[in-house]
Design an enzyme around this catalytic site. Structure first.
Site, mmCIF file in Angstrom:
data_model
loop_
_atom_site.group_PDB
_atom_site.id
_atom_site.type_symbol
_atom_site.label_atom_id
_atom_site.label_comp_id
_atom_site.label_asym_id
_atom_site.label_seq_id
_atom_site.Cartn_x
_atom_site.Cartn_y
_atom_site.Cartn_z
ATOM 1 N N HIS A 138 54.277 144.574 11.265
ATOM 2 C CA HIS A 138 55.711 144.209 11.246
ATOM 3 C C HIS A 138 56.176 143.856 12.656
ATOM 4 O O HIS A 138 56.758 142.793 12.892
ATOM 5 C CB HIS A 138 56.505 145.403 10.695
ATOM 6 C CG HIS A 138 57.990 145.253 10.671
ATOM 7 N ND1 HIS A 138 58.707 145.130 9.504
ATOM 8 C CD2 HIS A 138 58.911 145.223 11.672
ATOM 9 C CE1 HIS A 138 60.008 145.016 9.778
ATOM 10 N NE2 HIS A 138 60.154 145.085 11.093
ATOM 11 N N GLU A 139 55.890 144.727 13.628
ATOM 12 C CA GLU A 139 56.374 144.479 14.999
ATOM 13 C C GLU A 139 55.708 143.244 15.604
ATOM 14 O O GLU A 139 56.354 142.471 16.313
ATOM 15 C CB GLU A 139 56.127 145.707 15.876
ATOM 16 C CG GLU A 139 56.873 146.970 15.439
ATOM 17 C CD GLU A 139 58.379 146.749 15.247
ATOM 18 O OE1 GLU A 139 58.973 147.446 14.405
ATOM 19 O OE2 GLU A 139 58.953 145.859 15.915
ATOM 20 N N HIS A 173 57.427 140.157 14.385
ATOM 21 C CA HIS A 173 58.614 139.867 15.199
ATOM 22 C C HIS A 173 58.183 139.091 16.432
ATOM 23 O O HIS A 173 58.734 138.031 16.729
ATOM 24 C CB HIS A 173 59.288 141.172 15.656
ATOM 25 C CG HIS A 173 60.208 141.794 14.648
ATOM 26 N ND1 HIS A 173 61.078 141.086 13.876
ATOM 27 C CD2 HIS A 173 60.397 143.095 14.308
ATOM 28 C CE1 HIS A 173 61.760 141.897 13.079
ATOM 29 N NE2 HIS A 173 61.368 143.126 13.327
ATOM 30 N N TYR A 183 63.900 145.046 4.776
ATOM 31 C CA TYR A 183 64.408 146.430 4.819
ATOM 32 C C TYR A 183 64.129 147.099 3.475
ATOM 33 O O TYR A 183 64.011 146.420 2.450
ATOM 34 C CB TYR A 183 65.920 146.430 4.979
ATOM 35 C CG TYR A 183 66.499 146.188 6.356
ATOM 36 C CD1 TYR A 183 67.871 146.090 6.519
ATOM 37 C CD2 TYR A 183 65.707 146.046 7.490
ATOM 38 C CE1 TYR A 183 68.444 145.849 7.759
ATOM 39 C CE2 TYR A 183 66.258 145.820 8.734
ATOM 40 C CZ TYR A 183 67.632 145.717 8.864
ATOM 41 O OH TYR A 183 68.193 145.488 10.091
ATOM 42 N N HIS A 232 63.997 139.611 10.217
ATOM 43 C CA HIS A 232 63.831 140.387 8.991
ATOM 44 C C HIS A 232 64.134 139.502 7.790
ATOM 45 O O HIS A 232 64.984 138.612 7.872
ATOM 46 C CB HIS A 232 64.756 141.612 8.999
ATOM 47 C CG HIS A 232 64.350 142.653 9.976
ATOM 48 N ND1 HIS A 232 65.190 143.147 10.940
ATOM 49 C CD2 HIS A 232 63.159 143.263 10.169
ATOM 50 C CE1 HIS A 232 64.560 144.038 11.681
ATOM 51 N NE2 HIS A 232 63.312 144.135 11.233
#
Lengths: 637, 43
Positions: free
Chosen positions: A88-89, A92, A147, A98
């Site tokens: 996930h990071e 980014h 999320y 997101h």
């Protein structure tokens, strides 16, 4: 993110010493998932202008996109050492926002603003399509960038409600990339290949993935959708789809003992020099039927190829699909060859293979195959212990899977007493156990397997003062194998929230009521050492010891004096006696431009003043001449 | 660590990235994004 924020396909990185050991191993595993499913690769930083510095900061965070700042930080702090969190990071950092911040999110989810923690509403911003581009991919509830329904909630009610209610417990998955995540990533970076994927075959097409029947054998493999004596259906779709669901079958009942049937893959071109072959195998023939795995390698001048036996698979259980892995080490063009062999004893059927995957990755060390799984979920009898396994270093271990909890499955790694304990180091140092719940999708690129890792820290102690990872015969509890053999089991380490039962029942984690836990126990002690510093000579040591250079500057002794050599990149550098000042071409240009403007302004002022003075002086002269002229004239009249 | 059968690295909590960062008092953009100057002004 819109704009030129992409990294090169191979991203330079540094794993800072501050990272926890488990985190370092998890990060390297996350890189392997990028290499399998996209064209993104990672390499240790070697001075490139921009690189990602992964360190143990407070929490888990990243910038979005390549900010072109030289050292770009990405934090994997405490509790962030989960592979999907790292994925996930890094997404980014690769340029992803997101998922629920897309400009079109209101078509798919509703934000319940009154349930959002006060002051946290800004976390539910959306971006207009000038700032964020979804690359023509539909909204993705399964994104690893979405999320969860509980994000920033002020109570117990969900802050995000999906317009299709079935996705309420899908959003917020932290298992692996979704198909759409990969579609966006591969579009954003114009990927056409991946570093480690080689081939995936579920035999759904009659061309059987370009595989060929060998002529050096006694029988052929047949392309079928079911066999009277089993299997009733293929493994890919388990007979769910009429008109599809094919696999390859070697009818050993039709040949004599010792007869063979060879099925060869298309030619393959390795890049990394190591491969993992995975496939499902079903036996309805003799229990002595066996499957031999060969490679046929083609050195430069050899068109026939050299056939090498890699593994003999024997004692194949009768009557169910079984997952197998075979490690290869091919460096030249090759084929994989599946060799069915008729064994002694009666045969009413034969061997079947399906769902082959070949990738240039490491195979798991062990497979824990759990059958009749569904009944165990949420049941008091859902406390399972795996058979004993040995790590490559010789440590004996066992996995505990706890399904008895009402909502979550827990998984734990235990060291147990083993045959090598006298020769091993205790407490057990820096062995990373990775436990993967396999998503049995036929195509390895579409699997969203759920994975967690724990690492044996030799200094970790329990509150009775003993070392957690000490020798099990010293600190472990007495336990018994199903056959009654007694052994010692050390304390386990893992998580009680490995996966929810809901997610466990989704995708292909359970297939044919079978579940596979893949296990790897790797020695990661090499990740512990900070890069070996050159042993300082006495002068460097004395003069540089009390001389600090800032911003990663390096102290050297020049002409008997300690000096700093500062870091620099393509368009930035540090300067000053201690590298305390930062310069960049952009600053220089600004300085040059502003000094030019200032100089121009100064010249203009000087010019204006001199014009003014000249005119004033000139006017004065004229007026004095005029006065003189007037006087003259007076006299003249 | 408490002497018990299993050590739970998650402390029994199924925390997402944002929960971990919130508990640390980090008010990062969208929970886990660090903005540089320009982005900060835009946002």
């Amino acid at each position: 993110i819109v704009g030129e924020y992409r990294w090169p396909h191979t991203i330079p990185y540094v794993l800072e010493d501050s990272l926890e050991m488990n985190a370092k191993g998890v990060i390297l595993n996350a890189f392997e998932r990028y290499r399998l499913k996209s064209c993104i690769d990672f390499k240790p930083w070697a001075g490139e202008a921009n690189y990602i510095s992964v360190f143990k900061g407070s929490g888990c965070w990243s910038s979005v996109g390549n900010r072109h700042v030289g050292k770009q930080q990405l934090s994997i702090g405490q509790n962030c050492d989960r592979i999907a969190t790292v994925q996930h990071e890094f997404l980014h950092a690769l340029g992803f926002w997101h998922e629920q911040s897309r400009s079109d999110r209101d078509d798919y989810v509703s934000i319940m603003w009154d349930r959002v923690m006060s002051g946290r509403e800004h976390n539910f911003n959306t971006y207009n399509d000038q700032e964020s581009d979804s690359l023509n991919v539909p909204y993705d509830y399964t994104s690893v960038m979405h999320y969860s329904k509980t994000a920033f909630q002020n109570g117990t009610e969900p802050t995000i409600v999906t317009r299709i209610s079935d996705f309420m417990d899908v959003i917020g998955q932290r298992m692996d990339f979704s198909d759409s995540d990969l579609l966006k990533l591969n579009r954003l970076y114009n990927c056409t290949t991946s570093l480690s994927f080689m081939d995936s075959c579920s035999f759904e097409l009659e061309n059987v993935c370009g595989m060929i029947q060998s002529s050096d054998d006694n029988a052929d493999w047949q392309w079928v959708s079911q066999v009277p004596r089993g299997p009733e259906s293929d493994h890919s779709s388990m007979g769910q789809c009429k008109g599809s669901g094919f696999f390859m079958h070697f009818n050993s009942s039709s040949v004599s003992v010792g007869a063979t049937a060879l099925l060869e893959s298309r030619t393959l071109y390795p890049k990394r020099g190591f491969q993992c072959l995975q496939f499902y195998l079903y036996n309805t023939g003799s229990e002595n039927d066996q499957l031999n795995i060969y490679t046929r390698e083609y050195p430069a001048d050899n068109v026939v190829g050299t056939l090498t036996l890699v593994e003999e698979i024997k004692e194949i259980p009768i009557g169910s699909w079984q997952l197998y892995h075979v490690t290869l080490k091919m460096t030249k063009k090759f084929r994989v060859v599946f060799g069915g062999v008729r064994g002694a004893g009666a045969s009413l059927g034969g061997l079947s293979i399906d769902d082959i995957n070949l990738s240039e990755t490491q195979c798991p060390h062990h497979i824990w195959h759990i059958t009749n799984f569904t009944q165990l979920i949420g049941s008091p009898s859902g406390t399972l212990y795996s058979p004993p396994f040995y790590s490559p270093k010789g440590y004996a271990f066992q996995i505990h899977l706890n399904l008895s909890h009402s909502t979550n499955a827990g998984i734990y790694f235990h060291l147990i007493s083993g045959a090598n304990d006298d020769q091993l180091q205790w407490p057990c140092p820096w062995q990373q156990a990775t436990m993967t719940l396999l998503d049995q999708n036929p195509d390895i690129r579409q699997r969203m397997s759920n994975q967690r890792s724990v690492t044996t820290d030799p200094l970790m102690t329990t509150d009775n003062g003993s070392y957690l990872w000490d020798r099990p015969s010293k600190v472990g509890e007495v336990a018994f194998f199903p056959n009654g053999t007694q052994f010692r089991r050390g304390q386990g380490s893992g998580t009680s929230v490995f996966i929810t039962h809901k997610r466990l029942k989704s995708r292909d984690f359970i297939k044919g009521d079978d579940v596979y836990i893949l296990l790897t126990v790797e020695d990661i002690s090499h990740l512990n050492s900070t890069p070996v510093q050159p042993t300082p000579t006495s002068t460097v040591k004395d003069l540089c010891t009390n001389f600090t250079c800032e911003n990663d500057g390096i102290c050297i002794v020049q002409n008997g004096k300690a000096e700093c050599r500062c870091q620099s990149g393509e368009d930035w550098w540090y300067m000053g006696e201690r590298c305390e000042k930062r310069g960049s071409t952009r600053d220089t240009i600004v300085i040059a431009a502003s000094s030019t403007v200032a100089m121009f302004a100064l010249m203009l002022i000087v010019t204006l003043i001199s014009v003014y003075c000249t005119r004033k002086k000139y006017r004065r002269r004229i007026s004095s001449n005029t006065a003189a002229m007037t006087l003259e004239n007076q006299h003249a009249f | 660590l408490p002497t018990q059968e299993n050590f739970d690295v998650d402390g029994g909590l199924d925390q997402d990235i944002f929960d971990i960062n919130e508990d640390l008092g980090l008010d990062l953009f969208e929970g886990d994004i660090r903005l540089d100057g320009a982005q900060d002004r835009n946002s």
